[in-house]
Design an enzyme around this catalytic site. Structure first.
Site, mmCIF file in Angstrom:
data_model
loop_
_atom_site.group_PDB
_atom_site.id
_atom_site.type_symbol
_atom_site.label_atom_id
_atom_site.label_comp_id
_atom_site.label_asym_id
_atom_site.label_seq_id
_atom_site.Cartn_x
_atom_site.Cartn_y
_atom_site.Cartn_z
ATOM 1 N N HIS A 394 30.826 30.004 -80.929
ATOM 2 C CA HIS A 394 29.435 30.051 -80.467
ATOM 3 C C HIS A 394 28.869 31.473 -80.473
ATOM 4 O O HIS A 394 27.659 31.653 -80.282
ATOM 5 C CB HIS A 394 29.315 29.481 -79.050
ATOM 6 C CG HIS A 394 29.580 28.010 -78.973
ATOM 7 N ND1 HIS A 394 28.946 27.099 -79.776
ATOM 8 C CD2 HIS A 394 30.448 27.294 -78.195
ATOM 9 C CE1 HIS A 394 29.388 25.883 -79.495
ATOM 10 N NE2 HIS A 394 30.303 25.974 -78.529
ATOM 11 N N ASP A 428 35.097 21.349 -84.228
ATOM 12 C CA ASP A 428 34.933 21.305 -82.779
ATOM 13 C C ASP A 428 33.842 20.281 -82.431
ATOM 14 O O ASP A 428 32.974 19.981 -83.264
ATOM 15 C CB ASP A 428 34.529 22.699 -82.281
ATOM 16 C CG ASP A 428 34.573 22.838 -80.778
ATOM 17 O OD1 ASP A 428 35.601 23.312 -80.258
ATOM 18 O OD2 ASP A 428 33.574 22.478 -80.126
ATOM 19 N N HIS A 430 31.381 20.723 -80.590
ATOM 20 C CA HIS A 430 30.091 21.406 -80.491
ATOM 21 C C HIS A 430 29.787 22.159 -81.783
ATOM 22 O O HIS A 430 30.696 22.634 -82.467
ATOM 23 C CB HIS A 430 30.106 22.379 -79.306
ATOM 24 C CG HIS A 430 30.492 21.721 -78.017
ATOM 25 N ND1 HIS A 430 31.800 21.643 -77.600
ATOM 26 C CD2 HIS A 430 29.749 21.093 -77.073
ATOM 27 C CE1 HIS A 430 31.851 20.999 -76.440
ATOM 28 N NE2 HIS A 430 30.617 20.650 -76.105
ATOM 29 N N ASP A 517 38.246 19.203 -78.570
ATOM 30 C CA ASP A 517 37.367 18.587 -77.575
ATOM 31 C C ASP A 517 36.695 17.333 -78.119
ATOM 32 O O ASP A 517 35.867 16.717 -77.446
ATOM 33 C CB ASP A 517 36.322 19.581 -77.066
ATOM 34 C CG ASP A 517 35.717 20.438 -78.156
ATOM 35 O OD1 ASP A 517 36.029 20.204 -79.342
ATOM 36 O OD2 ASP A 517 34.941 21.356 -77.833
#
Length: 578
Positions: A394, A428, A430, A517
């Protein structure tokens, strides 16, 4: 000390050097070899259909210098291997290199499930070799192979010279790879025909091939009795996984210094511990020592003012305290506050990623781990895994957030891009907004991300399908946002679509931003992936024909995290090496 390693392609600088050295050894040690045999070595590795053998090259690497090699030819249609060449460089004999190379090719042939290893060896028969000195060399060579139980095929005309007055025609030697096995006449005829027609299409005419194949009359065929070995036994093939097929594992205990103990902060040290616990039960990994890399590699990706701020701000925070951003420069981003705590929002994209005394140091150690893995790819390793925290995907050019401070995957991709094109595959839960923003205008690094749709998940403001790149990078960013209630089948479809695009890009290296995740029960995700799904995903990614670096990102359900990681890498290994 030396290591035996396989060369898959010429993407890594170490591999390009190795291939050039092998070609020089061929010229030096086999002066009668046709120049095309030398010049087409790389083509043989890349184009098995043309040569009707799958070529497998191993080198003996002594402190990054190539001292010997072996070229193995695999014929999966007939289930055998043919040893085309095995040689040390000049003045390198007698150092154990030959033994190590031959051990490794026997391991490879056995792993491929081959019935036997075939190769040619010059004769120790005075009727076939008139030069006494050459005859002694031939005898020494046959004695060497006999120690492994490999002996010439008996009672055939294989050693008949192609031209009537040729001297020193070779025997065909068979190594049964440690098995007490025999070869049927029909099977052996098919193998011999394949060797002569595929290896020597311009030398052996049809009449010669028919003559040799027809001379194989014993059923089963016979090998010459032991002549040199004291023990008349067959040397078994080693069972241990060879080093060149292990995944390089890089991690550092320094990640533990970053431990935010506040309620709800799921990015904790136990994540690495739970993964290591399961990986240590496997023999797929070799732990690599962490190397230190200069800050220049970080500032090649991140804004230097941002890097300096992180270092200074973290150093200013009292021990055992954290700063959470809460003031953001929406109206005026040109005049950051002088107060370091107040300036946090100037460089952050959320309110839940803290700055504390340990954040910069832990993120800096993570970068060293990831670059160590990248460097190992450049030195010829095929797979490497940087098990790091805090995560990084991120983090943008001048922004931190989402538990991330430095974008380690992006730093590694830029580092590798000096040697060829790179693809970053982010799996991931996200969106990988960091690498998207960093490389959005570049065509040499293709960024792909499979993630929860930004309408319902972090980081909310990026990850849409229409974001495909800008300027020179147009078309080199692929987002595959998926629904909140996606199934394993939905996810696998997205993976296959991403891999098809990645193959079309044809990178020299792949960096996988690896998040678990996406697993069932993860506190930050909504998808149902289980261990079996991760193994299938790993198998698909492992089938990519590229050296690959895995960088740990998310994954916070520590009850299943380790098991999922272990099954994922079992799939990676299966897809890569079987």
């Amino acid at each position: 000390m030396f290591r035996i390693r396989r060369i898959y392609d010429d993407a890594a600088p170490a591999n390009r050097t190795a291939i050039a050295t092998v070609q020089q050894i061929l010229r030096d040690r086999f002066p009668l070899l046709h120049p095309d045999e030398v010049d087409h070595l790389l083509e043989k590795l890349k184009n098995p259909l043309k040569y009707r053998f799958r070529s497998i090259l191993f080198v003996a690497d002594v402190k990054r210098a190539i001292r010997g090699f072996a070229l193995l030819m695999h014929a999966p249609d007939l289930n055998f291997c043919f040893l085309d060449f095995i040689s040390t460089a000049q003045h390198q004999a007698g150092r154990g290199l030959g033994n190590a190379l031959y051990d490794r090719i026997r391991e490879e042939a056995a792993r491929l499930g081959c019935r036997g290893l075939f190769f040619e060896c010059l004769p120790d028969d005075p009727a076939l070799c008139t030069d006494p000195e050459v005859l002694k060399q031939n005898a020494r060579r046959l004695k060497f192979y006999e120690a492994w139980g490999a002996r010439p095929l008996a009672n055939t005309r294989y050693e008949t010279p192609v031209r009537k007055n040729d001297d020193n025609p070779p025997f065909l030697v068979i190594d049964t790879l440690g098995r007490d096995t025999t070869f049927a006449r029909k099977e052996t005829r098919a193998i011999v025909r394949a060797i002569l027609e595929r290896k020597y299409p311009d030398v052996c005419d049809r009449k010669y091939v028919r003559m040799v194949v027809g001379s194989i009359t014993d059923d089963p065929v016979r090998l010459r009795p032991f002549r040199y070995a004291k023990k008349k036994t067959v040397e078994p093939v080693k069972k241990a996984l060879p080093e060149d097929q292990r995944i390089g594992l890089v991690y550092s205990a320094n990640h533990q210094i970053h431990h935010v103990r506040e309620r709800g902060y799921v990015e904790s040290p136990v994540r690495v511990k739970s993964i290591l616990k399961h990986l240590e039960r496997s023999d797929l990994f070799s732990v690599l020592p962490v190397r230190h890399f200069a800050d220049d590699h970080i500032t090649a990706v991140h804004d230097k003012h941002f890097v300096r701020y992180l270092q200074a701000a973290c150093a200013s925070v009292p021990e055992n305290e954290s700063i959470y951003p809460y003031v953001f420069p929406i109206r005026n981003s040109t005049r950051p506050p002088k107060s370091l705590p107040m300036r946090a929002g100037y460089y952050c994209i959320d309110t839940f990623t803290p700055l504390n005394r340990s954040a910069y140091a832990a993120a800096r150690h993570a970068v060293d781990c990831v670059l160590t893995g990248a460097d190992d790819l450049l030195e010829g390793r095929y797979l490497a895994y940087a098990l790091v925290r805090p995560p990084g995907h991120h983090a943008e050019t001048s922004m931190f957030g989402g538990f991330c401070y430095f974008n380690s995957a992006a730093i590694a991709a830029h580092y590798l891009s000096r040697h060829g094109r790179v693809a970053i595959l982010d799996i991931d839960y996200h969106h990988g907004n960091g690498q998207q923003e960093i490389f959005y205008r570049r065509a040499d690094i293709f960024t792909l991300s499979i993630h929860g749709h930004p309408r319902f998940t972090y980081p909310f403001f990026s990850g849409f399908a229409e974001e495909t790149g800008e300027a020179g990078g147009k078309g080199f960013n692929l987002n595959l946002p998926l629904p909140e209630n996606s199934t394993a089948a939905t996810y696998l479809q997205a993976i296959k679509r991403a891999l098809n695009r990645l193959r079309a890009f044809a990178p020299q290296f792949v960096v996988v931003a690896l998040g678990f995740d996406t697993a069932k029960g993860d506190p930050t995700g909504t998808w149902p992936l289980d261990a079996a799904d991760y193994e299938e995903i790993g198998d698909l990614i492992g089938s990519l024909p590229h050296a690959t670096l895995f960088v740990q990102e998310g994954g916070y359900n520590t009850r299943t995290l380790g098991k999922n990681a272990a099954r994922f890498f079992a799939g990676i290994w299966k897809g890569s090496f079987t």
